[in-house]
Design a protein around this motif. Structure first.
Motif, PDB file in Angstrom:
ATOM      1  N   LEU A   1      10.392   1.322   3.587  1.00  0.00           N
ATOM      2  CA  LEU A   1       9.241   2.144   3.947  1.00  0.00           C
ATOM      3  C   LEU A   1       8.653   1.621   5.258  1.00  0.00           C
ATOM      4  CD1 LEU A   1       7.523   2.402   0.442  1.00  0.00           C
ATOM      5  CD2 LEU A   1       9.175   3.969   1.498  1.00  0.00           C
ATOM      6  N   LEU A   2       8.645   2.459   6.275  1.00  0.00           N
ATOM      7  CA  LEU A   2       8.115   2.068   7.581  1.00  0.00           C
ATOM      8  C   LEU A   2       6.704   2.592   7.811  1.00  0.00           C
ATOM      9  CD1 LEU A   2      11.245   2.608   9.863  1.00  0.00           C
ATOM     10  CD2 LEU A   2      10.400   0.465   8.888  1.00  0.00           C
ATOM     11  N   GLY A   3       6.416   3.798   7.303  1.00  0.00           N
ATOM     12  CA  GLY A   3       5.100   4.365   7.551  1.00  0.00           C
ATOM     13  C   GLY A   3       4.759   5.442   6.541  1.00  0.00           C
ATOM     14  N   TYR A   4       3.475   5.644   6.349  1.00  0.00           N
ATOM     15  CA  TYR A   4       2.976   6.679   5.451  1.00  0.00           C
ATOM     16  C   TYR A   4       1.697   7.249   6.052  1.00  0.00           C
ATOM     17  CZ  TYR A   4       0.392   8.852   1.644  1.00  0.00           C
ATOM     18  OH  TYR A   4      -0.327   9.736   0.888  1.00  0.00           O
ATOM     19  N   CYS A   5       1.523   8.562   5.897  1.00  0.00           N
ATOM     20  CA  CYS A   5       0.280   9.208   6.297  1.00  0.00           C
ATOM     21  C   CYS A   5       0.109  10.470   5.464  1.00  0.00           C
ATOM     22  CB  CYS A   5       0.291   9.554   7.788  1.00  0.00           C
ATOM     23  SG  CYS A   5      -1.286  10.156   8.412  1.00  0.00           S
ATOM     24  N   ALA A   6      -1.113  10.764   5.082  1.00  0.00           N
ATOM     25  CA  ALA A   6      -1.411  11.993   4.342  1.00  0.00           C
ATOM     26  C   ALA A   6      -1.852  13.082   5.317  1.00  0.00           C
ATOM     27  CB  ALA A   6      -2.511  11.734   3.319  1.00  0.00           C
ATOM     28  N   TYR A   7      -1.456  14.317   5.001  1.00  0.00           N
ATOM     29  CA  TYR A   7      -1.771  15.456   5.869  1.00  0.00           C
ATOM     30  C   TYR A   7      -2.324  16.610   5.025  1.00  0.00           C
ATOM     31  CZ  TYR A   7       1.333  13.050   9.166  1.00  0.00           C
ATOM     32  OH  TYR A   7       1.929  12.120   9.982  1.00  0.00           O
ATOM     33  N   ASP A   8      -3.166  17.396   5.628  1.00  0.00           N
ATOM     34  CA  ASP A   8      -3.609  18.654   5.036  1.00  0.00           C
ATOM     35  C   ASP A   8      -2.916  19.807   5.753  1.00  0.00           C
ATOM     36  OD1 ASP A   8      -5.424  17.584   3.185  1.00  0.00           O
ATOM     37  OD2 ASP A   8      -7.003  17.419   4.710  1.00  0.00           O
ATOM     38  N   LEU A   9      -2.357  20.731   4.983  1.00  0.00           N
ATOM     39  CA  LEU A   9      -1.754  21.927   5.573  1.00  0.00           C
ATOM     40  C   LEU A   9      -2.875  22.916   5.900  1.00  0.00           C
ATOM     41  CD1 LEU A   9       0.778  23.548   6.347  1.00  0.00           C
ATOM     42  CD2 LEU A   9       0.831  24.393   3.980  1.00  0.00           C
TER      43      LEU A   9
ATOM     44  N   SER B   1      10.557  13.113  -9.440  1.00  0.00           N
ATOM     45  CA  SER B   1       9.981  11.850  -9.872  1.00  0.00           C
ATOM     46  C   SER B   1      11.037  10.761  -9.966  1.00  0.00           C
ATOM     47  CB  SER B   1       9.272  12.025 -11.214  1.00  0.00           C
ATOM     48  OG  SER B   1       8.655  10.829 -11.621  1.00  0.00           O
ATOM     49  N   ALA B   2      12.225  11.124 -10.459  1.00  0.00           N
ATOM     50  CA  ALA B   2      13.312  10.144 -10.556  1.00  0.00           C
ATOM     51  C   ALA B   2      13.737   9.666  -9.173  1.00  0.00           C
ATOM     52  CB  ALA B   2      14.493  10.754 -11.296  1.00  0.00           C
ATOM     53  N   PHE B   3      13.752  10.596  -8.210  1.00  0.00           N
ATOM     54  CA  PHE B   3      14.099  10.206  -6.844  1.00  0.00           C
ATOM     55  C   PHE B   3      13.056   9.234  -6.284  1.00  0.00           C
ATOM     56  CE2 PHE B   3      13.407  10.984  -2.256  1.00  0.00           C
ATOM     57  CZ  PHE B   3      14.597  10.463  -1.785  1.00  0.00           C
ATOM     58  N   LEU B   4      11.776   9.512  -6.529  1.00  0.00           N
ATOM     59  CA  LEU B   4      10.727   8.615  -6.039  1.00  0.00           C
ATOM     60  C   LEU B   4      10.802   7.255  -6.736  1.00  0.00           C
ATOM     61  CD1 LEU B   4       7.690  11.062  -5.737  1.00  0.00           C
ATOM     62  CD2 LEU B   4       9.197  10.216  -3.925  1.00  0.00           C
ATOM     63  N   ASP B   5      11.208   7.244  -8.005  1.00  0.00           N
ATOM     64  CA  ASP B   5      11.437   5.969  -8.698  1.00  0.00           C
ATOM     65  C   ASP B   5      12.517   5.166  -7.989  1.00  0.00           C
ATOM     66  OD1 ASP B   5       9.615   5.831 -10.763  1.00  0.00           O
ATOM     67  OD2 ASP B   5      10.827   7.066 -12.117  1.00  0.00           O
ATOM     68  N   TRP B   6      13.592   5.860  -7.624  1.00  0.00           N
ATOM     69  CA  TRP B   6      14.703   5.192  -6.925  1.00  0.00           C
ATOM     70  C   TRP B   6      14.247   4.645  -5.578  1.00  0.00           C
ATOM     71  CZ3 TRP B   6      17.170   6.311  -2.280  1.00  0.00           C
ATOM     72  CH2 TRP B   6      18.379   5.630  -2.041  1.00  0.00           C
ATOM     73  N   VAL B   7      13.482   5.445  -4.839  1.00  0.00           N
ATOM     74  CA  VAL B   7      12.962   4.987  -3.550  1.00  0.00           C
ATOM     75  C   VAL B   7      12.086   3.760  -3.736  1.00  0.00           C
ATOM     76  CG1 VAL B   7      11.400   5.566  -1.648  1.00  0.00           C
ATOM     77  CG2 VAL B   7      13.096   7.240  -2.427  1.00  0.00           C
ATOM     78  N   ASN B   8      11.233   3.798  -4.750  1.00  0.00           N
ATOM     79  CA  ASN B   8      10.264   2.726  -4.952  1.00  0.00           C
ATOM     80  C   ASN B   8      10.884   1.470  -5.548  1.00  0.00           C
ATOM     81  OD1 ASN B   8       7.657   1.921  -4.491  1.00  0.00           O
ATOM     82  ND2 ASN B   8       6.852   2.669  -6.438  1.00  0.00           N
TER      83      ASN B   8
ATOM     84  N   ALA C   1       0.833  -1.207   0.000  1.00  0.00           N
ATOM     85  CA  ALA C   1       0.000   0.000   0.000  1.00  0.00           C
ATOM     86  C   ALA C   1       0.867   1.256   0.000  1.00  0.00           C
ATOM     87  CB  ALA C   1      -0.925  -0.008   1.210  1.00  0.00           C
ATOM     88  N   MET C   2       1.969   1.241   0.728  1.00  0.00           N
ATOM     89  CA  MET C   2       2.843   2.422   0.766  1.00  0.00           C
ATOM     90  C   MET C   2       3.508   2.652  -0.584  1.00  0.00           C
ATOM     91  SD  MET C   2       4.505   2.437   4.612  1.00  0.00           S
ATOM     92  CE  MET C   2       4.959   0.698   4.752  1.00  0.00           C
ATOM     93  N   ARG C   3       3.861   1.587  -1.284  1.00  0.00           N
ATOM     94  CA  ARG C   3       4.467   1.753  -2.602  1.00  0.00           C
ATOM     95  C   ARG C   3       3.438   2.268  -3.609  1.00  0.00           C
ATOM     96  NH1 ARG C   3       9.503   0.640  -2.294  1.00  0.00           N
ATOM     97  NH2 ARG C   3      10.280  -0.826  -0.719  1.00  0.00           N
ATOM     98  N   ARG C   4       2.195   1.861  -3.445  1.00  0.00           N
ATOM     99  CA  ARG C   4       1.151   2.414  -4.319  1.00  0.00           C
ATOM    100  C   ARG C   4       0.958   3.908  -4.061  1.00  0.00           C
ATOM    101  NH1 ARG C   4      -1.357  -2.611  -3.166  1.00  0.00           N
ATOM    102  NH2 ARG C   4      -2.627  -1.655  -1.518  1.00  0.00           N
TER     103      ARG C   4
END
Length: 269
Positions: A228-236, A215-222, A187-190
C-alpha cells in the motif's frame, strides 16, 4: 570492532584492507552490522562508511540529523578534499532504518541507466541528544536505541552538474515517499478494514456485484499481498465539466497524504 569491519569486508568480497581502515573509523563507537553489503570490488579505496564520520571529507555528515528526516549528498571524491579518490560519483544517505530503501534507490539508478559499482549499508543503533547530535552508535544487538541506515553508493561518474542535481532531487523524493508509505501503512490497512465493514452493512447499488467476493479480495490485499503506497477518500460530485472525484480533506495517507492545493482527482475521467 575491527573484527566486525573485517567481516563486512569479507562478506562484501571487497578484498581490500583499506575498506577495513575506513569502516573502523565510523562514528563514536566502531560497531557494524552487515545487513546489506553488496556490490563491487576493485583497486579504489572502498571508503564506504567513512564519509559518514567526521574527519577527512565533508565532515560530520551523520553527526547531526533531525528526527524523521533523511540526509543525502553526492560528490566526486578527491584526495585533497576527502582523503580518498574515485572515478565514480559517491552518494551517501543517512536515514531511519525502514523497508524498501535499497530496492527503491536501485530502481531509481536503473531508470537513469546508472551502474551501481559499490553498495555498503550498515544499520546501527544510534543515540542522539535533543539537538540531534550523535552521541553513540553501536552494532545492532538488543535494539534499545533507534536504528539508522547509513548507505554509501558508488555509481557511474556524473560529470554534468545539472544531471547530478536531478538524480539527487529524485532520490530525495523517493526517500520522502518511502517514509510516507511506511509510516502510514497501519492507517491504510485500517481504512481497508473500514471499507470491508461498510460493504457488509450497506448493499452496493448494482445487485449483480458479489459483496463476498469483493470482501475476500480486500482480505487478500490486507494480508500483506499488496504494498500500500497511498490512500485518499473522494466524494463523487457533479461539476460544470461533468462528474468528478472531490478529495475529502484530511483523508490522505501515504504518498497521498499531502496533495497540496488540489481539490479534485486528476486521474478520474
Amino acid at each position: 570492532a575491527l573484527g566486525d569491519a573485517e567481516a563486512v569486508a569479507e562478506l562484501g568480497e571487497l578484498g581490500d584492507h583499506r575498506l577495513v581502515v575506513f569502516l573502523e573509523h565510523l562514528g563514536a563507537h566502531r560497531h557494524l552490522q552487515h545487513d546489506v553489503v553488496g556490490i563491487g570490488a576493485g583497486p579504489e579505496p572502498a571508503c564506504a562508511v567513512a564519509p559518514h564520520r567526521g574527519g577527512s571529507g565533508p565532515p560530520g555528515f551523520a553527526r547531526g540529523r533531525p528526527a524523521r528526516q533523511h540526509q543525502v549528498r553526492a560528490y566526486h571524491p578527491d584526495f585533497e578534499r576527502h582523503g580518498w579518490q574515485s572515478t565514480h560519483t559517491a552518494i551517501e544517505i543517512v536515514n531511519d532504518d525502514m523497508p524498501f530503501l535499497i530496492d527503491s534507490v536501485a530502481m531509481l539508478l536503473a531508470r537513469h541507466n546508472l551502474t551501481l559499482h559499490l553498495l555498503v549499508h550498515p544499520v546501527l543503533e544510534v543515540e542522539r541528544d535533543a539537538d540531534a547530535r550523535l552521541l553513540d552508535a553501536r552494532r545492532t544487538g538488543e535494539r534499545n536505541l533507534p536504528l539508522e541506515s547509513l548507505i554509501h553508493l558508488q555509481i557511474d561518474r556524473i560529470s554534468d552538474a545539472a544531471q547530478l542535481a536531478t538524480v539527487v532531487a529524485e532520490l530525495e523524493q523517493v526517500l520522502t515517499d518511502i517514509r510516507l508509505a511506511v509510516e502510514d501503512e497501519p492507517a491504510m490497512r485500517r481504512e481497508l478494514q473500514d471499507i470491508q465493514a461498510e460493504l457488509q452493512q450497506a448493499p452496493l447499488p448494482d445487485g449483480k456485484l458479489d459483496v463476498n467476493e469483493i470482501s475476500a479480495f480486500l482480505d487478500w490485499v490486507n494480508a500483506r499481498h499488496f504494498l500500500l503506497l497511498g490512500y485518499c477518500a473522494y466524494d463523487l460530485v457533479r461539476t460544470d465539466d461533468g462528474d468528478a472525484l472531490r478529495i475529502v480533506p484530511g483523508s490522505g495517507h501515504g504518498i497521498l497524504r499531502n496533495q497540496g492545493d488540489k481539490t479534485y482527482s486528476a486521474s478520474f475521467a
